[in-house]
Design an enzyme around this catalytic site. Structure first.
Site, PDB file in Angstrom:
ATOM      1  N   ARG A 121       0.781  -1.226  -0.046  1.00 41.77           N
ATOM      2  CA  ARG A 121       0.207   0.146   0.057  1.00 41.77           C
ATOM      3  C   ARG A 121       0.915   1.201  -0.077  1.00 41.77           C
ATOM      4  NH1 ARG A 121      -3.085  -2.665   4.037  1.00 41.77           N
ATOM      5  NH2 ARG A 121      -5.207  -4.041   2.913  1.00 41.77           N
ATOM      6  N   LYS A 143       2.317  11.416 -10.720  1.00 34.68           N
ATOM      7  CA  LYS A 143       1.577  10.471 -11.474  1.00 34.68           C
ATOM      8  C   LYS A 143       2.371   9.262 -11.637  1.00 34.68           C
ATOM      9  CE  LYS A 143      -1.612  13.656 -13.727  1.00 34.68           C
ATOM     10  NZ  LYS A 143      -1.896  14.305 -15.369  1.00 34.68           N
ATOM     11  N   GLU A 185       7.479  18.446 -24.652  1.00 35.92           N
ATOM     12  CA  GLU A 185       6.806  18.811 -23.464  1.00 35.92           C
ATOM     13  C   GLU A 185       7.472  20.212 -22.825  1.00 35.92           C
ATOM     14  OE1 GLU A 185       4.372  17.080 -22.111  1.00 35.92           O
ATOM     15  OE2 GLU A 185       4.644  15.161 -22.520  1.00 35.92           O
ATOM     16  N   LYS A 229       6.120  23.403 -13.675  1.00 31.20           N
ATOM     17  CA  LYS A 229       5.383  22.140 -13.110  1.00 31.20           C
ATOM     18  C   LYS A 229       5.185  22.445 -11.679  1.00 31.20           C
ATOM     19  CE  LYS A 229       4.229  17.449 -13.886  1.00 31.20           C
ATOM     20  NZ  LYS A 229       4.324  16.561 -14.463  1.00 31.20           N
ATOM     21  N   GLU A 239      -5.168  16.968  -9.876  1.00 36.06           N
ATOM     22  CA  GLU A 239      -5.683  17.262 -11.043  1.00 36.06           C
ATOM     23  C   GLU A 239      -7.280  17.544 -11.082  1.00 36.06           C
ATOM     24  OE1 GLU A 239      -4.000  15.438 -14.578  1.00 36.06           O
ATOM     25  OE2 GLU A 239      -5.749  15.253 -15.413  1.00 36.06           O
ATOM     26  N   ARG A 243      -4.348  21.766 -12.892  1.00 35.81           N
ATOM     27  CA  ARG A 243      -3.312  20.494 -13.526  1.00 35.81           C
ATOM     28  C   ARG A 243      -3.621  20.067 -14.781  1.00 35.81           C
ATOM     29  NH1 ARG A 243       0.019  15.880 -10.079  1.00 35.81           N
ATOM     30  NH2 ARG A 243       1.439  15.161 -12.099  1.00 35.81           N
ATOM     31  N   ASN A 247      -2.209  18.886 -19.679  1.00 29.59           N
ATOM     32  CA  ASN A 247      -2.715  17.899 -20.593  1.00 29.59           C
ATOM     33  C   ASN A 247      -2.655  18.501 -22.007  1.00 29.59           C
ATOM     34  OD1 ASN A 247      -2.888  15.864 -18.588  1.00 29.59           O
ATOM     35  ND2 ASN A 247      -4.935  16.473 -18.089  1.00 29.59           N
ATOM     36  N   HIS A 250      -2.579  16.306 -25.129  1.00 32.34           N
ATOM     37  CA  HIS A 250      -2.513  14.797 -24.763  1.00 32.34           C
ATOM     38  C   HIS A 250      -3.582  14.159 -24.948  1.00 32.34           C
ATOM     39  CE1 HIS A 250       1.375  16.078 -22.632  1.00 32.34           C
ATOM     40  NE2 HIS A 250       1.498  14.968 -22.127  1.00 32.34           N
ATOM     41  N   HIS A 254      -2.323  11.078 -26.778  1.00 31.42           N
ATOM     42  CA  HIS A 254      -2.482   9.643 -26.374  1.00 31.42           C
ATOM     43  C   HIS A 254      -3.207   8.983 -27.232  1.00 31.42           C
ATOM     44  CE1 HIS A 254      -1.903  10.687 -21.705  1.00 31.42           C
ATOM     45  NE2 HIS A 254      -0.838  10.707 -22.476  1.00 31.42           N
ATOM     46  N   HIS A 266       6.195   9.478 -27.315  1.00 33.13           N
ATOM     47  CA  HIS A 266       5.087  10.198 -26.669  1.00 33.13           C
ATOM     48  C   HIS A 266       5.199  11.875 -26.846  1.00 33.13           C
ATOM     49  CE1 HIS A 266       2.523  11.589 -23.507  1.00 33.13           C
ATOM     50  NE2 HIS A 266       3.462  12.351 -23.084  1.00 33.13           N
TER      51      HIS A 266
HETATM   52  N1  GLY Z   1       2.222  15.081 -17.316  1.00 34.50           N
HETATM   53  C1  GLY Z   1       1.174  15.875 -17.171  1.00 34.50           C
HETATM   54  C2  GLY Z   1       1.011  15.988 -15.201  1.00 34.50           C
HETATM   55  O1  GLY Z   1       1.805  15.392 -14.814  1.00 34.50           O
HETATM   56  O2  GLY Z   1       0.018  16.513 -14.953  1.00 34.50           O
END
Ligand code: GLY
Length: 380
Positions: A121, A143, A185, A229, A239, A243, A247, A250, A254, A266
């Site tokens: 956990r 993430k 990015e 960031k 998010e 946040r 994206n 993305h 994606h 990517h």
């Molecule tokens: N790569 C996008 C984020 O970390 O929210």
């Protein structure tokens, strides 16, 4: 030259950016995590390059070190590889006080992070990103995820590392295409939050040669991206709002990545995704036309494609499995100008139109690029 940037989330931590930092892994791990055993997850490209200094540094600090190498590439973000690593951790009798070290690019970071998030956990882990993409984005913000057959990053957790160690010396070994993936990015950050950075990139694009020969500039630019960031993640760790801006490009990116069977990197998929959504936003009258024009020019200057050969319907279907989708809509990030963006919720039928218009525009940009390249260039 070294930067230490504090990420102010519920469990705060520091991102270190500089040179000769791999050798500091043990000391940073000791201070931020403690523990007796370290399970280093890396891949078979990165392990032989950087495994030894990391191992030695951890051993010097008294850790018993185990190193597991996965195959390079997106295929390692699978349920099978993840379960193998969990079994390995259990076999080694890793305790809740022991640590995982993610040594590699975004794939290793996501995989090892999810292992750390879920084993018993949750146990401490450290990110040691070795690609530009992982240094400026994937290693920061907690993430972690693996892919499912239905799509990218569909099983995962928010689990913050105890520290991030970005040794810019690692960039020297990157292939140009991998380096360009990271630039996508950086361009994303500039479009959503930093017009000045965008201008700097236009004036002096990030070429692999430039950064390999000027590590001070590399560290400065990476730290600047980490700071963008930091501001976003510190304000919205999970998010729920701000946040989502990260994206940008993305949802479509994606979709392209999945539709290509993860054959395309990517960053290049995100690059096309950014150009597509910016172009469709111009058509919808919510974004000035210079935005996609400038994005296209910057992608090109960084060796990134303006368009890729994928089936629009396949991209749409893959994008429907994206996490950013609700039952009847999908979140999209729309640039308002260079340096500012907003979140919009598009109903699915509207998203399909946006995707069609956007991808058609990326094709037009790519055609124009080909037509304007000189015959001399073509001959080369
Ligand atoms: N790569 C996008 C984020 O970390 O929210």
């Amino acid at each position: 030259m070294e930067y230490a940037i504090n990420i102010d989330v519920a469990s705060p931590y520091t991102v270190y950016v500089g040179t000769f930092l791999l050798e500091e892994t043990g000391a940073i791990a000791r201070e931020s995590c403690g523990g007796a055993q370290a399970l280093v997850i890396t891949d078979s490209t990165v392990g032989p390059l950087f495994g030894q200094p990391v191992r030695q540094s951890l051993e010097t600090q008294g850790y018993t070190v185990h190193m597991e190498m996965v195959a390079p590439g997106e295929s390692s973000k699978s349920g099978a590889v993840y379960l193998d690593l969990l079994e390995k951790a259990a076999e080694l009798e890793l305790a809740r006080t022991d640590i995982v070290v993610a040594l590699g690019g975004g794939v290793v970071g996501d995989l090892a992070g999810f292992l750390a998030a879920s084993y018993m956990r949750g146990i401490p882990y450290i990110q040691v990103p070795t690609t530009l993409l992982a240094m400026v984005d994937a290693s920061i913000g907690g993430k972690t995820a693996i892919n499912l057959a239905a799509g990218k990053n569909l099983a995962g957790a928010f689990w913050q590392p105890r520290a991030v160690i970005a040794d810019v010396g690692c960039l020297a070994t990157l292939e140009d295409a991998q380096f360009a993936d990271g630039c996508a990015e950086v361009i994303k950050h500039a479009v959503i939050a930093d017009a000045e950075l965008f201008g700097e990139l236009e004036a002096t694009p990030l070429t692999p040669g430039l950064l390999k020969s000027d590590l001070a500039r590399a560290a400065y630019l990476i730290a600047r991206n980490v700071d963008i960031k930091r501001a976003v993640v510190s304000a919205d760790e999970r998010e729920t709002s701000l946040r989502k801006l990260l994206n940008f490009g993305h949802s479509i990116g994606h979709g392209i990545e999945a539709a290509s069977g993860y054959e395309l990197g990517h960053g290049r998929c995100v690059g096309v995704g950014m150009l597509a959504i910016a172009s469709a936003s111009v058509t919808a009258g919510v974004c000035p036309a210079d935005v996609p024009d400038r994005i296209a020019a910057l992608l090109r200057a960084h060796g990134l494609p303006l368009n890729v050969d994928v089936d629009t319907q396949a991209v749409y279907e893959a994008a429907l499995h994206d996490k950013k989708r609700a039952s009847d809509s999908i979140d999209l990030v729309v640039p308002r100008s260079i340096g500012a963006a907003a979140i919009s919720h598009a109903p699915l039928d509207e998203f399909k139109r946006i995707l069609e218009v956007g991808l058609a525009c990326t094709e037009a940009y790519a055609r124009e690029e080909k037509e304007t390249s000189s015959p001399e260039e073509d001959a080369c």
